[in-house]
Design an enzyme around this catalytic site. Structure first.
Site, PDB file in Angstrom:
ATOM      1  N   TYR A 142     -29.615 -18.231  13.306  1.00  0.00           N
ATOM      2  CA  TYR A 142     -29.702 -17.055  14.176  1.00  0.00           C
ATOM      3  C   TYR A 142     -30.447 -15.906  13.507  1.00  0.00           C
ATOM      4  O   TYR A 142     -30.950 -15.010  14.174  1.00  0.00           O
ATOM      5  CB  TYR A 142     -28.307 -16.575  14.598  1.00  0.00           C
ATOM      6  CG  TYR A 142     -27.567 -17.546  15.508  1.00  0.00           C
ATOM      7  CD1 TYR A 142     -28.089 -18.799  15.782  1.00  0.00           C
ATOM      8  CD2 TYR A 142     -26.367 -17.198  16.082  1.00  0.00           C
ATOM      9  CE1 TYR A 142     -27.412 -19.687  16.607  1.00  0.00           C
ATOM     10  CE2 TYR A 142     -25.683 -18.084  16.914  1.00  0.00           C
ATOM     11  CZ  TYR A 142     -26.215 -19.320  17.166  1.00  0.00           C
ATOM     12  OH  TYR A 142     -25.546 -20.196  17.979  1.00  0.00           O
ATOM     13  N   LYS A 192     -23.272 -30.575   8.023  1.00  0.00           N
ATOM     14  CA  LYS A 192     -24.049 -31.755   8.435  1.00  0.00           C
ATOM     15  C   LYS A 192     -24.793 -32.216   7.175  1.00  0.00           C
ATOM     16  O   LYS A 192     -26.030 -32.275   7.130  1.00  0.00           O
ATOM     17  CB  LYS A 192     -25.002 -31.341   9.582  1.00  0.00           C
ATOM     18  CG  LYS A 192     -25.710 -32.497  10.250  1.00  0.00           C
ATOM     19  CD  LYS A 192     -24.821 -33.370  11.101  1.00  0.00           C
ATOM     20  CE  LYS A 192     -25.605 -34.525  11.695  1.00  0.00           C
ATOM     21  NZ  LYS A 192     -24.764 -35.609  12.228  1.00  0.00           N
ATOM     22  N   ASP A 224     -20.464 -33.244  13.943  1.00  0.00           N
ATOM     23  CA  ASP A 224     -20.339 -34.091  15.150  1.00  0.00           C
ATOM     24  C   ASP A 224     -18.937 -34.698  15.228  1.00  0.00           C
ATOM     25  O   ASP A 224     -18.312 -34.751  16.293  1.00  0.00           O
ATOM     26  CB  ASP A 224     -21.438 -35.161  15.205  1.00  0.00           C
ATOM     27  CG  ASP A 224     -21.812 -35.722  13.843  1.00  0.00           C
ATOM     28  OD1 ASP A 224     -21.259 -35.259  12.823  1.00  0.00           O
ATOM     29  OD2 ASP A 224     -22.646 -36.638  13.788  1.00  0.00           O
ATOM     30  N   ASP A 248     -20.444 -21.241  16.262  1.00  0.00           N
ATOM     31  CA  ASP A 248     -20.601 -20.717  17.621  1.00  0.00           C
ATOM     32  C   ASP A 248     -20.172 -21.793  18.627  1.00  0.00           C
ATOM     33  O   ASP A 248     -19.378 -21.551  19.544  1.00  0.00           O
ATOM     34  CB  ASP A 248     -22.083 -20.344  17.825  1.00  0.00           C
ATOM     35  CG  ASP A 248     -22.301 -19.511  19.075  1.00  0.00           C
ATOM     36  OD1 ASP A 248     -21.319 -19.198  19.757  1.00  0.00           O
ATOM     37  OD2 ASP A 248     -23.469 -19.194  19.371  1.00  0.00           O
ATOM     38  N   ASP A 252     -16.322 -22.132  20.806  1.00  0.00           N
ATOM     39  CA  ASP A 252     -16.209 -22.149  22.273  1.00  0.00           C
ATOM     40  C   ASP A 252     -15.451 -23.394  22.733  1.00  0.00           C
ATOM     41  O   ASP A 252     -14.647 -23.337  23.668  1.00  0.00           O
ATOM     42  CB  ASP A 252     -17.603 -22.130  22.930  1.00  0.00           C
ATOM     43  CG  ASP A 252     -18.044 -20.702  23.256  1.00  0.00           C
ATOM     44  OD1 ASP A 252     -17.510 -19.767  22.617  1.00  0.00           O
ATOM     45  OD2 ASP A 252     -18.909 -20.519  24.129  1.00  0.00           O
TER      46      ASP A 252
END
Ligand code: NAD
Length: 358
Positions: A142, A192, A224, A248, A252
């Protein structure tokens, strides 16, 4: 105790939900003998309309002079077509970075009265759902260099650089381990590392920090797999620590499995006691001005402010317990409504919670 709070109402339902949180804070101050002084400031779409920029300098100045910041939400279709740095969301990224808010804490807990709102099977939630996501907030993709260009083959191409330095990883991992000491004593570091260099650096540093906390149960997990385990068995997790983009998305997902976006608070912390507190949901333009907004996530964010920035544990407990009492009594806003409950609007919900502060 006297505290200065900067208030950012923002856009959409922002003003409605912040007003209710302020009512709850005022009753808490009266009940416990404190004084909270509020300074309203602009950010987001309304700031673009009134000052031409999403994050005016005056807003940052007031925030820096305050003990903490309470934010509703920003954004809406009216401002969606602006250039990247002229969108309301640019205000959000800008304030996080300018105030050094590197640690985003998002609790996801299934409250007993809302068990029916959870989309997971009872056999899964019976094992418990009470976790905390600690997301790195001012690094990664970001904030890395962004570029859109035509490459040498003539294809329109875009890149977002994902960059992390050791100190950024170390401080967020330390935050997670410290928080785990006050919870159930377990940290899952999510990365990851099978693909990304940033994740391999992350994993090495997370291991090093874990060595300083021998009493904390530590594990690594690929992102994942984490997304899958969150719906398969969320009771597996206590504190999850991860980088900005993964955090992020996972936070959620974690909010959704607790039943409603309208219930989940968050804290974004800098070094020391300063923090910015906001609900995890957005400005919900589809219901703005209808009275349908659920103010609970903002009220619980105010409770986090009392706990983390002001060190007021009993006061924070009082707010959380008032929320529980009102839900147990069967009052619901539209987003969490279920059969046999009483439908109330945003103001009524705020009033009921205020009345139950003791
Ligand atoms: P959203 O979270 O605003 O809304 C998603 C859905 O949840 C909508 O149906 C909405 O009505 C509902 N909802 C959200 N909060 C609610 C509440 N408190 N009570 C009842 N229902 C609620 O997400 P979106 O629709 O994707 O985004 C709307 C705007 O908000 C966009 O401009 C987006 O960029 C912005 N946004 C801002 C923030 C922030 O300020 N931190 C975060 C996310 C999105």
């Amino acid at each position: 105790m006297e505290k200065k709070i900067a208030l950012i109402h923002g856009d959409g339902i922002g003003p409605e939900i912040v007003d209710e949180a302020v009512r709850v804070l005022n009753k808490t101050a009266d009940t416990f003998g404190h004084k909270f002084a509020y300074t309203p400031v602009l950010m987001g779409g309304i700031a673009i309309d009134e000052t031409g920029v999403p994050l005016p300098d005056e807003t940052l100045k007031v925030c820096r002079e305050s003990d903490s910041v309470l934010l509703g939400a920003v954004g809406g279709p009216k401002w969606d077509k602006g250039a990247g740095n002229m969108r309301p969301e640019a205000g959000l990224l800008g304030i996080r970075s300018a105030l050094g808010l590197y640690a985003n804490l998002r609790p996801a807990k299934l409250l007993a009265p809302l068990a029916e709102a959870c989309p997971l099977k009872r056999s899964i939630t019976d094992k418990g759902l009470d976790l905390l996501i600690v997301r790195e907030l001012i690094g990664g993709a970001y904030f890395g260099e962004k570029r859109t260009f035509t490459d040498e083959r003539g294809f329109k191409t875009a890149t977002d650089e994902m960059k992390y330095s050791d100190f950024e990883i170390e401080r967020i991992c330390r935050t997670a381990f410290e928080l785990a000491k006050k919870r159930r004593g377990k940290v899952t570091s999510v990365d990851k590392a099978n693909v990304l260099d940033t994740s391999r650096l992350w994993r090495g540093i997370a291991h090093k920090v874990s060595g300083e906390y021998p009493d904390i149960d530590y594990e690594d997990m690929l992102v994942d797999n984490t997304a899958m385990q969150l719906v398969r068995d969320p009771s597996h997790f206590d504190v999850i620590v991860t980088e900005n983009l993964f955090g992020d998305i996972l936070s959620d997902e974690a909010s959704m499995i607790t039943g409603s976006l309208g219930m989940i608070p968050s804290a974004s912390l800098a070094d020391g006691a300063f923090g910015l507190y906001e609900p995890v949901h957005g400005s919900a333009p589809d219901i703005a001005g209808t009275g349908k907004a659920n103010p609970i996530a903002t009220i619980l964010s105010a409770a986090m402010m009392l706990r983390f920035s002001f060190g007021m544990q009993a006061e924070a407990d009082a707010v959380e317990s008032a929320v529980n009492k009102v839900l147990e009594a069967g009052y619901r806003t539209a987003d969490i409504m279920s059969e046999g409950c009483r439908l109330v609007d945003c103001k009524d919900m705020g009033g009921l919670i205020t009345d139950n502060i003791a």
